[in-house]
Design a protein around this motif. Structure first.
Motif, mmCIF file in Angstrom:
data_model
loop_
_atom_site.group_PDB
_atom_site.id
_atom_site.type_symbol
_atom_site.label_atom_id
_atom_site.label_comp_id
_atom_site.label_asym_id
_atom_site.label_seq_id
_atom_site.Cartn_x
_atom_site.Cartn_y
_atom_site.Cartn_z
ATOM 1 N N PRO A 199 0.581 16.760 -0.175
ATOM 2 C CA PRO A 199 0.701 16.812 -1.644
ATOM 3 C C PRO A 199 1.911 16.062 -2.194
ATOM 4 O O PRO A 199 1.803 15.415 -3.251
ATOM 5 N N ASN B 242 -8.154 26.396 -3.105
ATOM 6 C CA ASN B 242 -6.945 26.559 -2.299
ATOM 7 C C ASN B 242 -5.859 27.386 -2.962
ATOM 8 O O ASN B 242 -5.056 28.023 -2.290
ATOM 9 N N SER C 196 -3.879 24.549 -6.739
ATOM 10 C CA SER C 196 -2.521 24.485 -6.197
ATOM 11 C C SER C 196 -1.887 23.114 -6.431
ATOM 12 O O SER C 196 -0.662 22.995 -6.532
ATOM 13 N N TYR D 10 -3.270 20.659 2.658
ATOM 14 C CA TYR D 10 -2.556 21.729 1.961
ATOM 15 C C TYR D 10 -1.870 22.708 2.926
ATOM 16 O O TYR D 10 -1.567 23.838 2.537
ATOM 17 N N ASN E 54 1.088 24.647 1.670
ATOM 18 C CA ASN E 54 0.957 25.401 0.425
ATOM 19 C C ASN E 54 1.748 26.703 0.427
ATOM 20 O O ASN E 54 2.235 27.142 -0.618
#
Length: 562
Positions: free
Chosen positions: A376, A481, A399, A546, A549
């Protein structure tokens, strides 16, 4: 250019109520109406043909509300959605509730069965006025044809004045179909003065005594006149500042060194630390729906509330002083009382310096995250390169929304459209279409997850039909997510979050848009640039990793990742 509505004569007589409604929309300065016709409202659609207003047919009513809300946020004048009775109205509710929470002025017009059938079980009868009351500032039905212009005018006034929001107006079929008499109402908005000078002087005294002052900016701070006034205050006082997601773009480059970043959702950002250490917090244009006080208030700091409406108080948000009035005028008067730059405490200096170093680390090393799917932060860094000051960015919910809100910066007020009040999925693409119509010379970038995209992806056809110049970026991971990271935190497992793959490049091409797919880490920036160069609608799908996360819910340090 369409012909102006010509059904009025010197006696204010209209061949049908729909003509009066449309003429009042013209008087309000409406340029576009978004919607889907049906038997109970088609007379209004027919009247629009002879007006100066462009009718934008959409593929789902909720998206009509999102498009109208984007028009409202960017112009300050209410956008308009127009739908038929029954499910046409009920499909609007999510979009209307989102606009109301986000402070976006919009007016929704809904068809209704004729008045004589209101209490009968007939086709598409529904008490829409009661349905919309909890999610609007104004919900009413026209009860006489001569009052149509008045009801419409009052809906616009409610939507646009004070803290903006949504209005709903029910138009019974018999009123809009039959001839009527009625006068148009002039479009004007009341103006507020500043808060009382005596109260502003009290706030200036609090500022002089405080050791750890922090500004917390909310969504009303991002209205351009308010943003300019806040910048003048920051240039003079050099105050530490943080903001909610909706206030993106208020801080300019000259004050960026005092900006601790945005706060929202999880209480773990530099701005949160500033707020916990504060002895005086001045909120400007803030509403608890953006970031509830329980998340940031330390319970001991003195609070000052600057807004167009009184505070919505709770046990952790009880302002010492409320400066209610025109925000820009009030802030400018407060700025006059600031005699010198505000001295920062050692704790505030440390927090701001750490934030600066974290931004620098992301800028330097973001490209070094070479895994595929894409990290990300690598993707945020790549998006930062294409989202320059001439680009408007519309952000969906997921997210990715947190990664972007925290780490992508903006220096233009209302450059970034982002949801936090309702955290509604599917808003980005319809917002982008509305934004592109408001500013046709400006490139619009919208971004969503693959889950959110499929909640409004049918509007790709609308974008292609209108020829709007937008790029939609899809962060792909085949899961909800944002729900997943919270389930993992609470239950140590996930449930109901996975779904199947889609070939988004082929999907976009099938609508007549230009589809792209990132297939390797090395192709990310090159593919994004190629997609940005498309004149018209384009879609790029980017697989995202992710796995970090969980760090969003902790005090994330860039060194944990690089």
């Amino acid at each position: 250019m369409k012909e102006s509505n010509s059904s009025i004569d010197k006696n204010d007589e209209w061949k049908c109520g729909a003509d009066l409604v449309v003429a009042q929309l013209e008087a309000q300065g409406v340029k576009h109406v978004f919607g889907i016709p049906g038997a109970k409202i088609d007379r209004v659609f027919d009247s629009l043909v002879d007006s100066k207003i462009d009718t934008v047919v959409v593929r789902h009513e909720a998206n009509a509300a999102f498009m109208a809300a984007a028009v409202g946020r960017l112009t300050g004048k209410a956008g308009v959605a127009l739908v038929t009775s029954g499910p046409g109205c009920s499909n609007l509710i999510t979009g209307v509730a989102t606009a109301n929470s986000e402070g976006d002025p919009m007016v929704a017009l809904g068809g209704a069965v004729k008045r004589a059938d209101h209490l009968k079980q007939v086709h598409q009868t529904m008490d829409t006025v009661s349905m919309f009351k909890p999610v609007t500032k104004y919900s009413a039905e026209a009860i006489s044809s001569s009052a149509l212009a008045e009801v419409v005018s009052n809906g616009f006034r409610a939507a646009e004045f004070g803290r903006p929001g949504a209005a709903f107006i029910s138009l019974p079929m018999d009123l809009i179909n039959k001839p009527t008499r009625g006068k148009l109402l002039a479009s004007y908005s009341p103006t507020l003065g500043s808060a009382p000078h005596s109260a502003i002087l009290e706030v200036s005294k609090l500022l002089e005594k405080a050791k750890n002052t922090v500004l917390l900016l909310g969504l009303m701070a991002s209205q351009p006149p308010n943003a300019e006034a806040i910048r003048r205050l920051l240039h003079k006082g050099d105050l530490p500042v943080t903001s909610t997601y909706q206030a993106a773009g208020v801080i300019d480059q000259a004050s960026f060194h005092r900006f601790a970043g945005r706060v929202g959702l999880f209480n773990n950002q530099a701005g949160d630390r500033l707020l916990r250490n504060a002895d005086l917090v001045i909120t400007i244009g803030y509403s608890p729906v953006e970031y509830e006080p329980a998340q940031w208030s330390n319970g001991t700091a003195k609070l000052v509330h600057i807004d167009v409406t009184p505070a919505e108080t709770d046990s952790l948000y009880q302002p010492e002083i409320e400066l209610v009035g025109d925000i820009a005028a009030t802030v400018d008067l407060l700025t006059e009382q600031v005699k010198q730059q505000i001295a920062l405490s050692p704790a505030a200096i440390d927090i701001l310096e750490e934030r600066r170093l974290q931004r620098q680390l992301l800028d330097q090393k973001g490209r070094s995250l070479n895994q595929f799917a894409i990290h990300p932060l690598r993707l945020v860094r790549a998006m930062q390169d294409i989202v320059n000051s001439d680009v408007t960015l519309c952000v969906d919910m997921g997210s990715f929304h947190i990664w972007i809100a925290r780490y992508l910066y903006s220096f233009r007020a209302r450059q970034v459209l982002i949801s936090n009040g309702q955290q509604t999925m599917g808003v980005a693409l319809p917002w982008a279409i509305g934004a592109a119509l408001v500013e046709p010379g400006r490139k619009v970038v919208s971004v969503s997850g693959d889950g959110g995209f499929m909640q409004s992806s049918m509007e790709l056809e609308t974008a292609v039909r209108l020829g709007v110049n937008l790029l939609h970026i899809i962060w792909v991971d085949q899961a909800y997510n944002m729900v997943a990271i919270q389930e993992e935190k609470k239950y140590h497992r996930t449930s109901g979050i996975e779904f199947g793959p889609i070939d988004f490049k082929a999907y976009a091409d099938a609508f007549g848009a230009k589809g792209f797919a990132v297939t390797s880490a090395d192709s990310l920036e090159r593919t994004l640039r190629a997609a940005m160069d498309v004149q018209g609608p384009a879609v790029v799908a980017i697989p995202v990793d992710y796995s970090d996360n969980a760090l969003l819910m902790s005090q994330l340090n860039m060194n944990e990742i690089f």
